[in-house]
Design a protein around this motif. Sequence first.
Motif, PDB file in Angstrom:
ATOM      1  N   PRO A  93       0.801  -1.235   0.000  1.00 15.27           N
ATOM      2  CA  PRO A  93       0.000   0.000   0.000  1.00 15.27           C
ATOM      3  C   PRO A  93       0.827   1.275   0.000  1.00 15.27           C
ATOM      4  CG  PRO A  93      -0.028  -1.009   2.166  1.00 15.27           C
ATOM      5  CD  PRO A  93       0.624  -2.001   1.248  1.00 15.27           C
ATOM      6  N   GLY A  94       2.016   1.240   0.600  1.00 18.78           N
ATOM      7  CA  GLY A  94       2.841   2.441   0.658  1.00 18.78           C
ATOM      8  C   GLY A  94       3.943   2.484  -0.383  1.00 18.78           C
ATOM      9  N   ASP A  95       3.887   1.610  -1.359  1.00 12.65           N
ATOM     10  CA  ASP A  95       4.913   1.571  -2.403  1.00 12.65           C
ATOM     11  C   ASP A  95       4.768   2.791  -3.312  1.00 12.65           C
ATOM     12  OD1 ASP A  95       6.863   0.887  -4.194  1.00 12.65           O
ATOM     13  OD2 ASP A  95       5.848  -0.886  -4.977  1.00 12.65           O
ATOM     14  N   THR A  96       5.847   3.543  -3.456  1.00  8.82           N
ATOM     15  CA  THR A  96       5.811   4.744  -4.301  1.00  8.82           C
ATOM     16  C   THR A  96       6.363   4.492  -5.704  1.00  8.82           C
ATOM     17  OG1 THR A  96       7.955   5.458  -3.402  1.00  8.82           O
ATOM     18  CG2 THR A  96       5.963   6.299  -2.313  1.00  8.82           C
ATOM     19  N   THR A  97       6.575   3.229  -6.055  1.00  7.68           N
ATOM     20  CA  THR A  97       6.979   2.922  -7.420  1.00  7.68           C
ATOM     21  C   THR A  97       5.868   3.341  -8.378  1.00  7.68           C
ATOM     22  OG1 THR A  97       8.237   1.010  -6.654  1.00  7.68           O
ATOM     23  CG2 THR A  97       7.721   1.104  -9.002  1.00  7.68           C
ATOM     24  N   PRO A  98       6.166   4.137  -9.404  1.00 12.20           N
ATOM     25  CA  PRO A  98       5.098   4.605 -10.300  1.00 12.20           C
ATOM     26  C   PRO A  98       4.375   3.436 -10.976  1.00 12.20           C
ATOM     27  CG  PRO A  98       7.112   5.871 -10.642  1.00 12.20           C
ATOM     28  CD  PRO A  98       7.479   4.725  -9.755  1.00 12.20           C
ATOM     29  N   LEU A  99       3.071   3.535 -11.053  1.00 15.81           N
ATOM     30  CA  LEU A  99       2.250   2.583 -11.802  1.00 15.81           C
ATOM     31  C   LEU A  99       1.996   3.209 -13.167  1.00 15.81           C
ATOM     32  CD1 LEU A  99      -0.238   1.509  -8.982  1.00 15.81           C
ATOM     33  CD2 LEU A  99       1.939   0.470  -9.643  1.00 15.81           C
ATOM     34  N   THR A 100       2.599   2.651 -14.185  1.00  7.41           N
ATOM     35  CA  THR A 100       2.697   3.330 -15.480  1.00  7.41           C
ATOM     36  C   THR A 100       1.674   2.873 -16.511  1.00  7.41           C
ATOM     37  OG1 THR A 100       4.366   1.731 -16.180  1.00  7.41           O
ATOM     38  CG2 THR A 100       5.155   3.762 -15.136  1.00  7.41           C
ATOM     39  N   ALA A 101       0.778   1.979 -16.134  1.00  4.48           N
ATOM     40  CA  ALA A 101      -0.249   1.526 -17.075  1.00  4.48           C
ATOM     41  C   ALA A 101      -1.557   1.317 -16.322  1.00  4.48           C
ATOM     42  CB  ALA A 101       0.173   0.238 -17.777  1.00  4.48           C
ATOM     43  N   GLY A 102      -2.658   1.545 -17.019  1.00  4.98           N
ATOM     44  CA  GLY A 102      -3.972   1.361 -16.418  1.00  4.98           C
ATOM     45  C   GLY A 102      -4.842   0.481 -17.284  1.00  4.98           C
ATOM     46  N   ALA A 103      -5.897  -0.066 -16.681  1.00  7.57           N
ATOM     47  CA  ALA A 103      -6.867  -0.905 -17.384  1.00  7.57           C
ATOM     48  C   ALA A 103      -8.191  -0.163 -17.461  1.00  7.57           C
ATOM     49  CB  ALA A 103      -7.048  -2.234 -16.667  1.00  7.57           C
ATOM     50  N   SER A 104      -8.740  -0.043 -18.672  1.00 12.81           N
ATOM     51  CA  SER A 104     -10.015   0.636 -18.895  1.00 12.81           C
ATOM     52  C   SER A 104     -11.020  -0.368 -19.449  1.00 12.81           C
ATOM     53  CB  SER A 104      -9.847   1.793 -19.885  1.00 12.81           C
ATOM     54  OG  SER A 104      -9.038   2.812 -19.349  1.00 12.81           O
ATOM     55  N   PRO A 105     -12.064  -0.720 -18.683  1.00  7.48           N
ATOM     56  CA  PRO A 105     -13.058  -1.669 -19.191  1.00  7.48           C
ATOM     57  C   PRO A 105     -13.781  -1.129 -20.425  1.00  7.48           C
ATOM     58  CG  PRO A 105     -13.247  -1.408 -16.809  1.00  7.48           C
ATOM     59  CD  PRO A 105     -12.340  -0.317 -17.291  1.00  7.48           C
ATOM     60  N   THR A 106     -14.004  -2.001 -21.389  1.00  6.52           N
ATOM     61  CA  THR A 106     -14.791  -1.658 -22.566  1.00  6.52           C
ATOM     62  C   THR A 106     -16.203  -2.237 -22.473  1.00  6.52           C
ATOM     63  OG1 THR A 106     -13.908  -3.595 -23.715  1.00  6.52           O
ATOM     64  CG2 THR A 106     -12.764  -1.495 -24.045  1.00  6.52           C
ATOM     65  N   ARG A 107     -16.435  -3.055 -21.471  1.00  2.81           N
ATOM     66  CA  ARG A 107     -17.744  -3.620 -21.150  1.00  2.81           C
ATOM     67  C   ARG A 107     -17.676  -4.051 -19.688  1.00  2.81           C
ATOM     68  NH1 ARG A 107     -16.731  -8.995 -20.733  1.00  2.81           N
ATOM     69  NH2 ARG A 107     -15.128  -9.911 -22.104  1.00  2.81           N
ATOM     70  N   ASN A 108     -18.764  -4.534 -19.145  1.00  7.16           N
ATOM     71  CA  ASN A 108     -18.725  -5.043 -17.785  1.00  7.16           C
ATOM     72  C   ASN A 108     -17.837  -6.284 -17.718  1.00  7.16           C
ATOM     73  OD1 ASN A 108     -20.539  -3.042 -17.187  1.00  7.16           O
ATOM     74  ND2 ASN A 108     -22.055  -4.387 -16.234  1.00  7.16           N
ATOM     75  N   ILE A 109     -16.816  -6.217 -16.856  1.00  6.85           N
ATOM     76  CA  ILE A 109     -15.904  -7.350 -16.708  1.00  6.85           C
ATOM     77  C   ILE A 109     -15.910  -7.801 -15.257  1.00  6.85           C
ATOM     78  CG2 ILE A 109     -14.394  -6.766 -18.634  1.00  6.85           C
ATOM     79  CD1 ILE A 109     -12.504  -5.399 -16.710  1.00  6.85           C
ATOM     80  N   ALA A 110     -15.755  -9.100 -15.052  1.00  2.00           N
ATOM     81  CA  ALA A 110     -15.779  -9.663 -13.703  1.00  2.00           C
ATOM     82  C   ALA A 110     -14.459  -9.380 -12.994  1.00  2.00           C
ATOM     83  CB  ALA A 110     -16.035 -11.164 -13.760  1.00  2.00           C
ATOM     84  N   ALA A 111     -14.551  -9.040 -11.718  1.00  5.65           N
ATOM     85  CA  ALA A 111     -13.380  -8.802 -10.867  1.00  5.65           C
ATOM     86  C   ALA A 111     -13.319  -9.928  -9.842  1.00  5.65           C
ATOM     87  CB  ALA A 111     -13.492  -7.444 -10.180  1.00  5.65           C
ATOM     88  N   TYR A 112     -12.142 -10.535  -9.692  1.00  5.47           N
ATOM     89  CA  TYR A 112     -11.956 -11.718  -8.859  1.00  5.47           C
ATOM     90  C   TYR A 112     -11.092 -11.389  -7.644  1.00  5.47           C
ATOM     91  CZ  TYR A 112     -13.794 -14.428 -12.818  1.00  5.47           C
ATOM     92  OH  TYR A 112     -14.587 -14.931 -13.814  1.00  5.47           O
ATOM     93  N   ASP A 113     -11.156 -12.283  -6.642  1.00  2.00           N
ATOM     94  CA  ASP A 113     -10.366 -12.065  -5.426  1.00  2.00           C
ATOM     95  C   ASP A 113      -8.964 -12.648  -5.520  1.00  2.00           C
ATOM     96  OD1 ASP A 113     -10.967 -14.756  -5.295  1.00  2.00           O
ATOM     97  OD2 ASP A 113     -11.836 -14.700  -3.277  1.00  2.00           O
ATOM     98  N   ALA A 114      -8.654 -13.380  -6.591  1.00  5.18           N
ATOM     99  CA  ALA A 114      -7.327 -13.967  -6.801  1.00  5.18           C
ATOM    100  C   ALA A 114      -7.293 -14.551  -8.203  1.00  5.18           C
ATOM    101  CB  ALA A 114      -7.045 -15.051  -5.755  1.00  5.18           C
TER     102      ALA A 114
END
Length: 303
Positions: A93-114
Amino acid sequence: MLFDRLFSRWTRGWLLAALGVPLLLVTVLLVDRALTPGSAPAPPAPAPAAPRTPEQPGPDAEETVPVAAPAPAGLPVVDYEPAPTGFPADPLPGDTTPLTAGASPTRNIAAYDAPGGRPLAFLAPTISGVPLTMPIADRRSGWTAVLLPSANRRLAWLPPGDGWTTVPLPDQIVVERRPHRLTWYRAGRAVRSWPVSLGLPGQETPLGRTFILGRTPPPEAVYGGVDIFALGAVPDDPDAVPTGLKGAHIGLHSWRDDDTLGQNVTNGCIRLTRTGQRQLLDQLIPGTSLVVVDRLRTPPPTA
């Protein structure tokens, strides 16, 4: 050794007496060369290979991609309200390494716990009409982990396949609670720092990684007449905020004046100067990661 046996046999035989020592030496050299090609010594035996774990397959092994369980149609859709529970905690949670890519849904997509785990909710292309982009925090076994919106310090795992696109995220915001400082980074380099006001005791600005969810016009003149960035984070204690702010997200915004900069006076939001907010509004896109820490080990050069 083979060399010693050959030498002893020749020294006791009649050939040594008839032909002499020179021929014996030539013969031994020829035998030795036939047994060991080249003049260099034999290379040492390779060291034993390290054991391979399932998470570290060998180069000749194909990584197994966990199959995504079908998502029931009745799963909730993540929106502006607090996200459903059950999603895993962000391990960094406190990692300051830049996150350089993002995910943008194009439709409803399922999100899983693992990876290969349980589907808990759907992620839609928009939240409250604003296009959704979530920073990618991890990749494992063909699956992709993103920062979960409308939650604090939680990840959601996306299975391989279509349903979302990748968006480059060149910027990052780091907020330090103790020095009350916000720093804007681009491509890993500090661009500018500003003093900020943060959450008052009991309503502290949540620590950890989150992101810019979207931009909204200011509902009141108290915000300095400058648009607001709504973040993916929500108050850590929803019951501690005033009734009028129930269900609201943490925001990054300006204020009617700068008198409280450097103090803990907000309901968890991050207050910035109007000029600073306008600059960020002009430069940052939805999905830009924002991490709140107590203090950086080394102050940014723009501090």
